[in-house]
Write a protein that holds these residues in place. Structure first.
Motif, PDB file in Angstrom:
ATOM      1  N   LEU A 100       0.848  -1.204   0.000  1.00 35.39           N
ATOM      2  CA  LEU A 100       0.000   0.000   0.000  1.00 35.39           C
ATOM      3  C   LEU A 100       0.880   1.250   0.000  1.00 35.39           C
ATOM      4  CD1 LEU A 100      -2.952   0.934   0.238  1.00 35.39           C
ATOM      5  CD2 LEU A 100      -2.656   0.947   2.717  1.00 35.39           C
ATOM      6  N   LYS A 101       1.954   1.218   0.799  1.00 35.34           N
ATOM      7  CA  LYS A 101       2.862   2.363   0.876  1.00 35.34           C
ATOM      8  C   LYS A 101       3.498   2.632  -0.491  1.00 35.34           C
ATOM      9  CE  LYS A 101       6.981   4.108   3.193  1.00 35.34           C
ATOM     10  NZ  LYS A 101       7.974   3.945   4.274  1.00 35.34           N
ATOM     11  N   LEU A 102       3.903   1.585  -1.188  1.00 34.95           N
ATOM     12  CA  LEU A 102       4.507   1.759  -2.516  1.00 34.95           C
ATOM     13  C   LEU A 102       3.514   2.407  -3.483  1.00 34.95           C
ATOM     14  CD1 LEU A 102       6.721  -1.328  -3.417  1.00 34.95           C
ATOM     15  CD2 LEU A 102       7.394   0.931  -2.583  1.00 34.95           C
ATOM     16  N   LEU A 103       2.239   1.954  -3.441  1.00 40.77           N
ATOM     17  CA  LEU A 103       1.214   2.538  -4.314  1.00 40.77           C
ATOM     18  C   LEU A 103       1.027   4.027  -3.997  1.00 40.77           C
ATOM     19  CD1 LEU A 103      -1.552  -0.246  -4.418  1.00 40.77           C
ATOM     20  CD2 LEU A 103       0.050   0.415  -6.228  1.00 40.77           C
ATOM     21  N   LEU A 104       0.932   4.340  -2.686  1.00 38.94           N
ATOM     22  CA  LEU A 104       0.748   5.734  -2.275  1.00 38.94           C
ATOM     23  C   LEU A 104       1.958   6.576  -2.672  1.00 38.94           C
ATOM     24  CD1 LEU A 104      -0.755   4.974   1.229  1.00 38.94           C
ATOM     25  CD2 LEU A 104      -1.944   6.207  -0.590  1.00 38.94           C
ATOM     26  N   LEU A 105       3.144   5.968  -2.559  1.00 38.47           N
ATOM     27  CA  LEU A 105       4.385   6.650  -2.926  1.00 38.47           C
ATOM     28  C   LEU A 105       4.354   6.995  -4.418  1.00 38.47           C
ATOM     29  CD1 LEU A 105       6.852   7.353  -1.245  1.00 38.47           C
ATOM     30  CD2 LEU A 105       7.881   5.198  -1.899  1.00 38.47           C
ATOM     31  N   CYS A 106       3.875   6.045  -5.231  1.00 38.21           N
ATOM     32  CA  CYS A 106       3.768   6.298  -6.674  1.00 38.21           C
ATOM     33  C   CYS A 106       2.819   7.470  -6.931  1.00 38.21           C
ATOM     34  CB  CYS A 106       3.256   5.051  -7.403  1.00 38.21           C
ATOM     35  SG  CYS A 106       4.479   3.753  -7.475  1.00 38.21           S
ATOM     36  N   ALA A 107       1.679   7.493  -6.203  1.00 40.31           N
ATOM     37  CA  ALA A 107       0.716   8.586  -6.367  1.00 40.31           C
ATOM     38  C   ALA A 107       1.363   9.913  -5.982  1.00 40.31           C
ATOM     39  CB  ALA A 107      -0.520   8.315  -5.508  1.00 40.31           C
ATOM     40  N   ALA A 108       2.096   9.921  -4.860  1.00 45.62           N
ATOM     41  CA  ALA A 108       2.738  11.146  -4.381  1.00 45.62           C
ATOM     42  C   ALA A 108       3.794  11.629  -5.382  1.00 45.62           C
ATOM     43  CB  ALA A 108       3.364  10.914  -3.011  1.00 45.62           C
ATOM     44  N   LEU A 109       4.563  10.702  -5.949  1.00 48.39           N
ATOM     45  CA  LEU A 109       5.605  11.084  -6.909  1.00 48.39           C
ATOM     46  C   LEU A 109       4.979  11.563  -8.222  1.00 48.39           C
ATOM     47  CD1 LEU A 109       8.250   8.288  -6.196  1.00 48.39           C
ATOM     48  CD2 LEU A 109       8.312  10.684  -5.470  1.00 48.39           C
ATOM     49  N   ILE A 141      -3.338  17.204  -2.633  1.00 49.89           N
ATOM     50  CA  ILE A 141      -2.982  15.811  -2.932  1.00 49.89           C
ATOM     51  C   ILE A 141      -1.657  15.465  -2.255  1.00 49.89           C
ATOM     52  CG2 ILE A 141      -2.334  14.202  -4.778  1.00 49.89           C
ATOM     53  CD1 ILE A 141      -4.268  15.783  -6.609  1.00 49.89           C
ATOM     54  N   SER A 142      -0.697  16.394  -2.328  1.00 50.38           N
ATOM     55  CA  SER A 142       0.605  16.167  -1.704  1.00 50.38           C
ATOM     56  C   SER A 142       0.453  15.912  -0.204  1.00 50.38           C
ATOM     57  CB  SER A 142       1.500  17.376  -1.962  1.00 50.38           C
ATOM     58  OG  SER A 142       2.601  17.369  -1.094  1.00 50.38           O
ATOM     59  N   LEU A 143      -0.293  16.795   0.493  1.00 46.13           N
ATOM     60  CA  LEU A 143      -0.478  16.630   1.943  1.00 46.13           C
ATOM     61  C   LEU A 143      -1.123  15.283   2.248  1.00 46.13           C
ATOM     62  CD1 LEU A 143      -1.660  20.159   3.169  1.00 46.13           C
ATOM     63  CD2 LEU A 143       0.433  18.963   3.811  1.00 46.13           C
ATOM     64  N   CYS A 144      -2.230  14.958   1.534  1.00 46.91           N
ATOM     65  CA  CYS A 144      -2.942  13.698   1.792  1.00 46.91           C
ATOM     66  C   CYS A 144      -2.040  12.505   1.500  1.00 46.91           C
ATOM     67  CB  CYS A 144      -4.203  13.595   0.937  1.00 46.91           C
ATOM     68  SG  CYS A 144      -5.420  14.846   1.340  1.00 46.91           S
ATOM     69  N   ALA A 145      -1.319  12.565   0.361  1.00 50.76           N
ATOM     70  CA  ALA A 145      -0.502  11.425  -0.052  1.00 50.76           C
ATOM     71  C   ALA A 145       0.612  11.166   0.956  1.00 50.76           C
ATOM     72  CB  ALA A 145       0.079  11.665  -1.442  1.00 50.76           C
ATOM     73  N   TRP A 146       1.336  12.219   1.378  1.00 48.68           N
ATOM     74  CA  TRP A 146       2.467  11.988   2.291  1.00 48.68           C
ATOM     75  C   TRP A 146       1.993  11.575   3.667  1.00 48.68           C
ATOM     76  CZ3 TRP A 146       6.442  10.608  -0.093  1.00 48.68           C
ATOM     77  CH2 TRP A 146       6.821  11.200  -1.300  1.00 48.68           C
ATOM     78  N   VAL A 147       0.863  12.132   4.129  1.00 47.60           N
ATOM     79  CA  VAL A 147       0.300  11.692   5.415  1.00 47.60           C
ATOM     80  C   VAL A 147      -0.041  10.200   5.326  1.00 47.60           C
ATOM     81  CG1 VAL A 147      -1.767  11.858   6.874  1.00 47.60           C
ATOM     82  CG2 VAL A 147      -0.532  13.926   6.233  1.00 47.60           C
ATOM     83  N   SER A 148      -0.653   9.776   4.186  1.00 51.06           N
ATOM     84  CA  SER A 148      -1.011   8.357   4.019  1.00 51.06           C
ATOM     85  C   SER A 148       0.236   7.483   3.943  1.00 51.06           C
ATOM     86  CB  SER A 148      -1.839   8.151   2.756  1.00 51.06           C
ATOM     87  OG  SER A 148      -2.849   9.114   2.678  1.00 51.06           O
ATOM     88  N   VAL A 149       1.265   7.973   3.248  1.00 52.10           N
ATOM     89  CA  VAL A 149       2.514   7.196   3.153  1.00 52.10           C
ATOM     90  C   VAL A 149       3.089   6.963   4.556  1.00 52.10           C
ATOM     91  CG1 VAL A 149       4.939   7.305   2.428  1.00 52.10           C
ATOM     92  CG2 VAL A 149       3.130   7.881   0.805  1.00 52.10           C
ATOM     93  N   ILE A 150       3.084   8.011   5.397  1.00 56.66           N
ATOM     94  CA  ILE A 150       3.632   7.885   6.750  1.00 56.66           C
ATOM     95  C   ILE A 150       2.800   6.898   7.572  1.00 56.66           C
ATOM     96  CG2 ILE A 150       4.033   9.127   8.918  1.00 56.66           C
ATOM     97  CD1 ILE A 150       4.807  11.571   7.209  1.00 56.66           C
ATOM     98  N   ILE A 151       1.457   7.004   7.460  1.00 59.22           N
ATOM     99  CA  ILE A 151       0.591   6.098   8.224  1.00 59.22           C
ATOM    100  C   ILE A 151       0.816   4.650   7.763  1.00 59.22           C
ATOM    101  CG2 ILE A 151      -1.805   5.448   8.730  1.00 59.22           C
ATOM    102  CD1 ILE A 151      -2.521   8.426   8.518  1.00 59.22           C
ATOM    103  N   ALA A 152       0.821   4.436   6.422  1.00 57.97           N
ATOM    104  CA  ALA A 152       1.034   3.076   5.903  1.00 57.97           C
ATOM    105  C   ALA A 152       2.396   2.553   6.339  1.00 57.97           C
ATOM    106  CB  ALA A 152       0.922   3.075   4.381  1.00 57.97           C
ATOM    107  N   GLY A 153       3.400   3.430   6.316  1.00 63.48           N
ATOM    108  CA  GLY A 153       4.742   3.037   6.735  1.00 63.48           C
ATOM    109  C   GLY A 153       4.779   2.592   8.188  1.00 63.48           C
ATOM    110  N   ARG A 154       4.066   3.320   9.036  1.00 66.09           N
ATOM    111  CA  ARG A 154       4.027   2.953  10.460  1.00 66.09           C
ATOM    112  C   ARG A 154       3.343   1.585  10.652  1.00 66.09           C
ATOM    113  NH1 ARG A 154       5.698   2.605  15.682  1.00 66.09           N
ATOM    114  NH2 ARG A 154       6.048   0.738  14.496  1.00 66.09           N
ATOM    115  N   MET A 155       2.300   1.328   9.841  1.00 61.21           N
ATOM    116  CA  MET A 155       1.510   0.107  10.014  1.00 61.21           C
ATOM    117  C   MET A 155       2.256  -1.146   9.522  1.00 61.21           C
ATOM    118  SD  MET A 155      -1.148   1.170  11.529  1.00 61.21           S
ATOM    119  CE  MET A 155      -1.990   2.727  11.850  1.00 61.21           C
ATOM    120  N   ILE A 156       3.349  -0.942   8.723  1.00 58.75           N
ATOM    121  CA  ILE A 156       4.124  -2.100   8.244  1.00 58.75           C
ATOM    122  C   ILE A 156       4.577  -2.954   9.439  1.00 58.75           C
ATOM    123  CG2 ILE A 156       6.319  -2.790   7.159  1.00 58.75           C
ATOM    124  CD1 ILE A 156       6.036  -0.401   5.288  1.00 58.75           C
ATOM    125  N   ALA A 157       4.785  -2.284  10.587  1.00 62.00           N
ATOM    126  CA  ALA A 157       5.302  -2.982  11.761  1.00 62.00           C
ATOM    127  C   ALA A 157       4.310  -3.995  12.339  1.00 62.00           C
ATOM    128  CB  ALA A 157       5.675  -1.964  12.828  1.00 62.00           C
TER     129      ALA A 157
END
Lengths: 192, 225
Positions: A100-109, A141-157
């Motif tokens: 999910l983080k990779l997909l969000l990262l693609c959207a952000a980029l 979009i940038s704010l939403c995407a990076w916030v989602s990337v951070i949340i998804a990144g945290r949830m990987i754990a």
């Protein structure tokens, strides 16, 4: 693909990285702390584009003076992120939140490319005032995407959606490319 | 030393065990802590909120500190930048402390015995005091310091450093040395461009980055210790 990842997982450097006492924590801590530099600075530029803060500073000055720091942060994040991935490739390969983080990262980029190609094109005309709709939309979009990337990144754990806990024939299992039930049975039998 | 009591009777214990541990245990048994521990999603979401607050806090601190170091938005007066990011800084700090309190409720027993946690709390207090009393006050005065400013700065710095030396390992000390070396190299390169007041502001920025970075690193290290 999975065979390649599995082979990577067994390379000596990968094993050394994930079993190290200090290197893994140092990489992980650097990855997390660099969020302050990367997300912190990109947020400030987005706030300016939305005219929420820094209204007296032209957008062009913000992007020229601040974005180099954002890029520096991104380079550190990407380098530490790739090393962390190399330390546990198979673990992340099957992790739902990592995908999910990779997909969000693609959207952000993609949004960054859109901003620099299209939204920023006539910036000289509006840099000192209110940004046009395209640039403001890009900031949201940038704010939403990076916030989602951070949340998804945290949830990987967390292991709620590990392959062993998913219905092997379900959609999430397919999304994480988990071994199918029959394959898993065959693999377990082969190991016996 | 103090006297503690348990089912077996009285025994000698530290003041911290008598007062802080008992209040941690009382909190640990509270309905709120029970609810946090019973839920499987409160801690992960509080963790995510803590990270987002960290990002905003880092951005708000860095925008001003980079400027004081002669980097970033160099065309802007520091005082104006400081006033602009002040609401972000305060909001992010409140979110970080609130989400951090929820995270803490989930593992109070572990935290009581965790050196990184206690260092983080001490460093956070130093960072807030330094930012408000020294850095922001200096920015407002354009870098002109009074004797009282120096005295407060030394008091905060010395107490932070004493706690750091007492609780850090060689890895953390090496990291601090590298950070100080980086700031020193930057100051050397800028030596002919800064007035005395600007040097003081740059020193305050370096100090601020060090304290906030140490706080955040110690926070992440709670999970590794």
């Amino acid at each position: 693909m999975r065979d390649l990842i599995a082979a990577l997982n067994e390379t000596s450097w990968s094993i050394a990285l994930r079993e190290s006492l200090y290197v893994w924590p140092i990489l992980e801590a650097t990855h997390v702390l660099t969020i302050m530099l990367f997300a912190g600075t990109i947020m400030m530029v987005d706030l300016r584009l939305l005219s929420i803060g820094f209204r007296d500073i032209p957008v062009s000055e913000m992007t020229r003076r601040i974005l180099p720091w954002t890029v520096a942060g991104f380079i550190v994040l990407a380098a530490t992120g790739l090393l962390l991935l190399y330390a546990k490739p198979l673990h992340y390969y099957h992790n739902v939140f990592f995908r999910l983080k990779l997909l969000l990262l693609c959207a952000a980029l993609a949004n960054i490319i859109y901003f620099h190609r299209k939204a920023e094109a006539d910036m000289a005309a509006w840099a000192s005032g209110k940004a046009p709709f395209a640039a403001r939309a890009s900031a949201v979009i940038s704010l939403c995407a990076w916030v989602s990337v951070i949340i998804a990144g945290r949830m990987i754990a967390y292991d709620w959606y590990d392959c062993s806990k998913l219905n092997p024939d379900g959609a999430l299992s397919a999304f994480a490319d988990c071994p199918r039930s029959s394959e898993a049975v065959a693999e377990a039998a082969a190991r016996e | 030393m103090a006297t503690c009591e348990d089912a077996q009777g009285e025994y000698q214990c530290s003041l911290a065990d008598k007062y802080i541990l008992t209040s941690f245990d009382a909190l640990n048994d509270s309905a709120l802590a029970m609810a946090v521990k019973a839920s499987s999603i409160v801690v992960p979401w509080a963790g995510a909120a803590h990270l987002l607050a960290l990002a905003a806090l880092g951005g708000a601190v860095l925008i001003v500190d980079l400027r004081l170091l002669g980097l970033g938005l160099i065309g802007r007066p520091p005082a104006a930048l400081q006033r602009t990011v002040q609401p972000i800084f305060i909001a992010a700090l409140i979110c970080a402390i609130a989400s951090g309190a929820i995270l803490a409720l989930g593992e109070l027993r572990k935290l009581y015995y965790s050196p990184p946690y206690w260092f983080k709390i001490a460093s956070l207090a130093s960072a807030i005091l330094f930012t408000v009393l020294i850095r922001n006050a200096l920015i407002e005065k354009g870098g002109r310091a009074r004797v009282r400013t120096y005295a407060t700065w030394i008091a905060i710095g010395a107490s932070w450093f004493a706690v750091f030396i007492a609780m850090s390992n060689n890895l953390a000390r090496t990291a601090l040395l590298l950070l100080v070396a980086a700031f020193a190299a930057h100051a050397w390169r800028q030596r002919n461009q800064w007035t005395y007041d600007e040097r003081l502001l740059a020193a305050a920025a370096a100090f601020s980055i060090t304290l906030w970075l140490a706080t955040a690193t110690a926070g992440r290290w709670i999970a590794f210790y």
